[in-house]
Design an enzyme around this catalytic site. Structure first.
Site, PDB file in Angstrom:
ATOM      1  CG  ASN A   6     -49.610  24.888  21.991  1.00 36.55           C
ATOM      2  OD1 ASN A   6     -50.158  25.019  21.645  1.00 36.55           O
ATOM      3  ND2 ASN A   6     -49.118  25.251  23.257  1.00 36.55           N
ATOM      4  CB  CYS A   8     -38.712  26.931  19.430  1.00 36.28           C
ATOM      5  SG  CYS A   8     -39.629  25.200  18.640  1.00 36.28           S
ATOM      6  CD  GLU A  52     -44.476  25.688  15.130  1.00 37.13           C
ATOM      7  OE1 GLU A  52     -44.759  25.012  16.231  1.00 37.13           O
ATOM      8  OE2 GLU A  52     -43.615  27.059  15.561  1.00 37.13           O
ATOM      9  CB  CYS A  57     -40.801  24.181  14.997  1.00 34.98           C
ATOM     10  SG  CYS A  57     -41.351  23.125  16.773  1.00 34.98           S
ATOM     11  CD  GLU A  62     -48.537  23.898  27.441  1.00 38.78           C
ATOM     12  OE1 GLU A  62     -48.906  23.655  27.915  1.00 38.78           O
ATOM     13  OE2 GLU A  62     -48.196  25.026  26.994  1.00 38.78           O
TER      14      GLU A  62
HETATM   15  N1  THU Z   1     -44.817  26.261  21.273  1.00 43.83           N
HETATM   16  C1  THU Z   1     -44.662  25.801  20.139  1.00 43.83           C
HETATM   17  O1  THU Z   1     -46.081  25.317  19.729  1.00 43.83           O
HETATM   18  N2  THU Z   1     -44.431  26.849  18.751  1.00 43.83           N
HETATM   19  C2  THU Z   1     -43.255  27.295  18.787  1.00 43.83           C
HETATM   20  O2  THU Z   1     -42.108  27.087  17.701  1.00 43.83           O
HETATM   21  C3  THU Z   1     -43.259  27.672  19.925  1.00 43.83           C
HETATM   22  C4  THU Z   1     -43.651  27.635  21.471  1.00 43.83           C
HETATM   23  C5  THU Z   1     -45.681  25.780  22.859  1.00 43.83           C
HETATM   24  C6  THU Z   1     -44.781  24.804  23.668  1.00 43.83           C
HETATM   25  C7  THU Z   1     -45.632  25.218  24.606  1.00 43.83           C
HETATM   26  O3  THU Z   1     -46.374  24.206  24.384  1.00 43.83           O
HETATM   27  C8  THU Z   1     -46.040  26.614  24.808  1.00 43.83           C
HETATM   28  O4  THU Z   1     -45.557  27.543  22.904  1.00 43.83           O
HETATM   29  C9  THU Z   1     -44.832  27.575  25.111  1.00 43.83           C
HETATM   30  O5  THU Z   1     -44.219  27.498  25.127  1.00 43.83           O
END
Ligand code: THU
Length: 151
Positions: free
Chosen positions: A58, A102, A71, A105, A60
């Protein structure tokens, strides 16, 4: 509540070696995650139709909605390398609860996968569970609705 779950049969078909390679790739990605706002690291690894593993973390952003999930990064890496079909996905996160993809994704994964795709859930200690895309995204909309055959 999640204790004692056995691996889904499809995931069992993935060799131990492949599962370990995917977990290692996701762990390395997890360790490089850029998550200064949520402090919630996620790493993902995807296995393509050529048996190659691609990973993502991830990323941000100060403008919060611009953040990207692990993902999505792994899928981008797969497409960039010419991969077009998923054989397995592994998501590695932190905390007591399983870190599942999520909603957005799940749909991104759906683009490149059949309903029986194994989605492995893991943490820093190892593999925790295996689900299918069908379980996470039932009655889904996909390329076939637009008459694009799956790869
Ligand atoms: N996040 C992911 O990278 N993948 C997921 O399937 C769930 C959430 C990340 C997004 C964000 O940077 C952090 O987790 C908190 O939501």
């Amino acid at each position: 509540m999640h204790q004692g779950l056995t691996l889904h049969p499809v995931a069992v078909e993935l060799s131990q070696e492949v599962r370990l390679s995917m977990w290692r790739a996701a762990l390395a990605a997890y360790q490089t995650a850029y998550a200064p706002y949520s402090h919630f690291r996620v790493g993902a690894a995807v296995l393509d139709e050529q048996g190659r593993i691609h990973s993502g973390c991830n990323v941000e952003n100060a403008a919060y909605p611009q953040g990207v999930c692990a993902e999505a990064g792994a899928l981008s890496a797969m497409v960039l390398a010419g991969g077009r079909s998923l054989r397995a996905v592994l998501v590695l996160g932190q905390g007591e609860r399983w870190v599942t993809p999520c909603g957005g994704c799940r749909q991104k994964i759906r683009e490149f996968a059949q309903s029986d795709l194994p989605i492995l859930l893991a943490d820093e200690s190892g593999l925790r569970a295996s689900l299918t895309l069908q379980a996470l995204l039932p009655y889904s909309f996909g390329p076939e609705h637009l008459e694009l055959p799956l790869s």
